[in-house]
Design a protein around this motif. Structure first.
Motif, mmCIF file in Angstrom:
data_model
loop_
_atom_site.group_PDB
_atom_site.id
_atom_site.type_symbol
_atom_site.label_atom_id
_atom_site.label_comp_id
_atom_site.label_asym_id
_atom_site.label_seq_id
_atom_site.Cartn_x
_atom_site.Cartn_y
_atom_site.Cartn_z
ATOM 1 N N ILE A 420 3.703 44.981 19.183
ATOM 2 C CA ILE A 420 3.017 44.222 18.198
ATOM 3 C C ILE A 420 2.813 45.112 17.040
ATOM 4 C CG2 ILE A 420 0.879 42.909 17.590
ATOM 5 C CD1 ILE A 420 0.771 42.092 20.763
ATOM 6 N N ARG A 421 2.120 46.364 17.264
ATOM 7 C CA ARG A 421 1.714 47.333 16.247
ATOM 8 C C ARG A 421 2.940 47.830 15.387
ATOM 9 N NH1 ARG A 421 -1.452 52.954 17.320
ATOM 10 N NH2 ARG A 421 -1.412 53.736 14.987
ATOM 11 N N PHE A 422 3.842 48.417 15.877
ATOM 12 C CA PHE A 422 5.005 49.185 15.319
ATOM 13 C C PHE A 422 6.267 48.371 15.073
ATOM 14 C CE2 PHE A 422 2.678 52.536 18.030
ATOM 15 C CZ PHE A 422 2.246 53.377 17.195
ATOM 16 N N SER A 424 5.927 45.077 14.698
ATOM 17 C CA SER A 424 5.776 43.735 14.052
ATOM 18 C C SER A 424 6.218 42.486 14.658
ATOM 19 C CB SER A 424 6.119 43.539 12.536
ATOM 20 O OG SER A 424 5.447 44.472 11.856
ATOM 21 N N VAL A 425 6.293 42.574 16.048
ATOM 22 C CA VAL A 425 6.742 41.123 16.879
ATOM 23 C C VAL A 425 5.561 40.560 17.489
ATOM 24 C CG1 VAL A 425 7.613 40.496 19.172
ATOM 25 C CG2 VAL A 425 8.505 42.577 17.723
ATOM 26 N N PRO A 426 5.523 39.049 17.142
ATOM 27 C CA PRO A 426 4.116 38.398 17.521
ATOM 28 C C PRO A 426 3.688 38.351 19.024
ATOM 29 C CG PRO A 426 6.064 36.912 16.995
ATOM 30 C CD PRO A 426 6.399 38.300 16.593
ATOM 31 N N ALA A 427 2.877 38.361 19.263
ATOM 32 C CA ALA A 427 2.101 38.592 20.723
ATOM 33 C C ALA A 427 2.813 37.250 21.545
ATOM 34 C CB ALA A 427 0.870 38.594 20.699
ATOM 35 N N SER A 428 3.272 36.161 20.918
ATOM 36 C CA SER A 428 3.528 34.970 21.660
ATOM 37 C C SER A 428 5.044 35.011 22.036
ATOM 38 C CB SER A 428 3.446 33.758 20.608
ATOM 39 O OG SER A 428 4.123 34.012 19.509
ATOM 40 N N LYS A 429 5.562 36.146 21.765
ATOM 41 C CA LYS A 429 7.196 36.367 21.891
ATOM 42 C C LYS A 429 7.416 37.185 23.108
ATOM 43 C CE LYS A 429 11.613 37.523 19.815
ATOM 44 N NZ LYS A 429 12.187 37.912 18.543
#
Length: 631
Positions: A420-422, A424-429
């Motif tokens: 998520i942090r590095f 930038s992938v949404p948590a829902s994925k």
């Protein structure tokens, strides 16, 4: 009449690190507190162990809400039960009211409570939430939960009452959290409807979701809740829609001509060419899937023939696929990144799984669903351990794969946070699905077998074991420093790097050659036996994506000392010993503690063995197949 009957406070929990501390403080008025945990992977269990040692924790795989709640009731010692959720809070007046009712000898056997619902820390007084209530206080001897999978109801054999005090329900912090929980309810509700042979139609997909939005936002004045009101109404509408999507999927799976069989392709370079971490993960995953779900076909796309066979494909449902044609065989890296897609289409692949952070281009265009496993982003957290060129290549590959994949698998909550942090992938994925370890570490060995390994490698009777590549990040030098003044030995097993020279120089300078033993080249069986021979396993790594050696040690019933931050508590559980990986004195004290206390070693060994069952093959296989089916 018992004028002072006791109260049992019960809760069912999963990953409640943000709520559990406040909940347990809030329930401190009860005479006993029992939580049934569905194998939390965050810091929930460590918080309980450290701050609330009096709380009884029992772990049970979640099947449905009713079964989980009834199981918890069966653990209670007292007749009066409070069953508040971890995100609910009782006011001081509410606690006094509960204690007064219980002491009064009332004829009621259960009590409803009204709840003020909070969304993004703001109370919701409209949109139907202002009428919310639930039974949270009842007698064990007179009540049980219904058999419904979701929206379970307490069935009471007697009169019910209602508490005057209102409790606060901090159910959802944000839209993402709320949506995730509603989707869980959608799946369970779809299962209920499926068992009743309900079939979805256009009315369910279009009219019902639209009406649910209208009901919450207009009829029940949800618009008066402001921005949160429209967000809630949209999520409730989506909750209804997804219920019937999941129901339709269940019917499609039942009626599929192939019986629900899947043709699954894997990026299998490391299956055939990597002896350690990523290779072990890849081989184990294919092995357990082919065993527990033999109806599927598993295609392993290997860019070039392996010199030494690390994996055999004797199972009928596993096929090794090599490049065909002169060009693809010559330029196999182009094949695995691009032209492989034509082979996937020919083989009828429906899902492609990148096992180590990579996916070929063109999957979406070819109509092939995909998922990718990302093990860690250590090159982002500790760039000093990698060259500039390697960092750029890794980042490009992982970013591209995570963006293009339909789902991303993280092997730990720590890795999920980093993705998520590095990236930038949404948590829902992202789905967190742990990795297990080879079956050999779960076996029991005879004393004769153990003695043979001890003699072959000249192992001392008592020793501290470390397993892993001898590199700076894994920080084994701190373990050497820790045992310097302790009457024990340290056995280090792993491939050597330039960092090994630094470790050996320290050993030579401090004349520790007789206390530190380096081993390598052990077979899997010999390594498993060495784990079982060890008195303590130590793993002072600075950072890992997961930490498989910890899991191997726990299966081997060997007590673990490891790092007190990052992913390590996820792998080690609440009963392993944790220390600052930069403090040799602290680590030394933990080693001495275990060496001098056989009862403590036995206790944490047995608890660790119970904890590690969450990494069993069947659990992992079920979660992976559930993800595949969702695609």
């Amino acid at each position: 009449m018992n004028v002072n009957p006791k109260i049992s406070a019960l809760a069912i929990i999963l990953n409640e690190e943000d709520n559990i501390r406040d909940y347990l403080h809030n329930m401190s008025f009860a005479d006993e507190i029992i939580v049934v945990d569905s194998y939390s992977s965050d810091k929930t269990l460590s918080i309980i162990a450290e701050d609330f040692p009096h709380v009884k924790v029992v772990q049970r795989e979640f099947d449905d809400f009713s079964s989980q709640r009834n199981f918890a009731i069966g653990l209670a010692s007292n007749d009066w039960i409070t069953f508040f959720d971890a995100d609910e809070r009782v006011t001081e007046n509410g606690i006094r009211e509960i204690k007064s009712i219980v002491a009064s000898g009332t004829e009621e056997v259960a009590f409803w409570v009204k709840r003020t619902f909070y969304y993004s820390e703001k109370p919701m007084f409209y949109g139907g939430q202002n009428q919310d209530k639930a039974i949270r206080l009842f007698k064990k001897s007179k009540c049980k939960y219904s058999d419904k999978l979701v929206h379970e109801q307490l069935i009471s054999n007697g009169k019910t009452g209602i508490l005057k005090e209102i409790i606060h329900h901090y159910s959802f912090k944000n839209k993402e959290n709320f949506l995730g929980k509603r989707l869980q309810y959608s799946r369970l509700r779809a299962q209920e409807l499926f068992l009743r042979d309900k079939k979805p139609n256009a009315f369910h997909f279009y009219i019902k979701p639209a009406f649910r939005f209208f009901k919450h936002y207009i009829i029940e004045f949800g618009f008066l809740n402001g921005a949160q009101g429209i967000s809630l109404a949209k999520i409730m509408s989506q909750h209804v829609y997804m219920r019937y999507v999941y129901l339709q999927q269940l019917h499609e799976k039942l009626s599929a001509p192939s019986g629900g069989k899947l043709a699954i392709g894997y990026e299998a370079k490391r299956v055939f060419h990597n002896r350690t971490g990523l290779g072990n993960y890849s081989r184990d995953l294919v092995r357990i899937l082919s065993h527990f779900y033999p109806e599927n076909s598993y295609f392993l796309y290997n860019p070039k023939p392996a010199g030494k066979k690390l994996f055999t494909t004797e199972a009928e449902n596993i096929s090794e696929k090599l490049p065909t044609g002169w060009f693809n065989r010559k330029f196999y890296n182009i094949w695995r990144q691009f032209t492989i897609v034509s082979d996937l289409k020919k083989d009828g692949i429906r899902i492609f799984h990148g096992l180590s952070g990579e996916l070929p281009s063109g999957l979406k265009k070819a109509g092939i669903k995909s998922t990718v496993t990302i093990h860690d982003l250590i090159f982002m957290r500790y760039p000093e351990f990698y060259s500039y060129f390697d960092r750029k290549i890794h980042f490009y590959k992982f970013k591209k794969a995570a963006k293009n994949a339909d789902r991303v698998i993280a092997i730990s909550e720590q890795t999920k946070e980093d993705i998520i942090r590095f990236l930038s992938v949404p948590a829902s994925k992202i789905d967190v699905i742990y990795q297990g370890c080879q079956d050999v570490f779960k076996e029991s060995f005879t004393e004769t077998e153990k003695q043979a390994v001890a003699e072959k490698f000249h192992l001392p009777k008592q020793f501290v074991l470390n397993v892993g590549t001898v590199e700076a990040r894994k920080n084994v030098l701190i373990a050497v420093k820790a045992i310097k003044n302790i009457d024990t030995h340290l056995v280090i097993i792993g491939g050597e790097t330039a960092y090994t020279k630094e470790v050996k120089k320290y050993i030579e300078t401090h004349q520790l050659q007789e206390k530190v033993i380096f081993l390598k080249g052990l077979s899997s069986k010999e390594l498993a036996i060495t784990y079982q021979l060890a008195t303590i396993f130590i793993y002072p790594s600075l950072f890992e994506g997961f930490g498989i050696p910890i899991v191997e040690a726990l299966y081997s019933r060997t007590p673990v000392i490891t790092t007190n931050s990052g992913v390590f508590p996820e792998a080690g559980g609440p009963d392993s010993i944790y220390a600052d990986p930069t403090d040799s004195a602290e680590i030394a004290s933990k080693i001495e503690l275990l060496l001098n206390d056989a009862e403590l070693r036995k206790e944490i060994t047995e608890k660790g063995y119970m904890f590690v069952q969450k990494f069993n093959d069947s659990v992992i296989a079920d979660k992976i197949i559930t993800l595949y089916n969702s695609l």
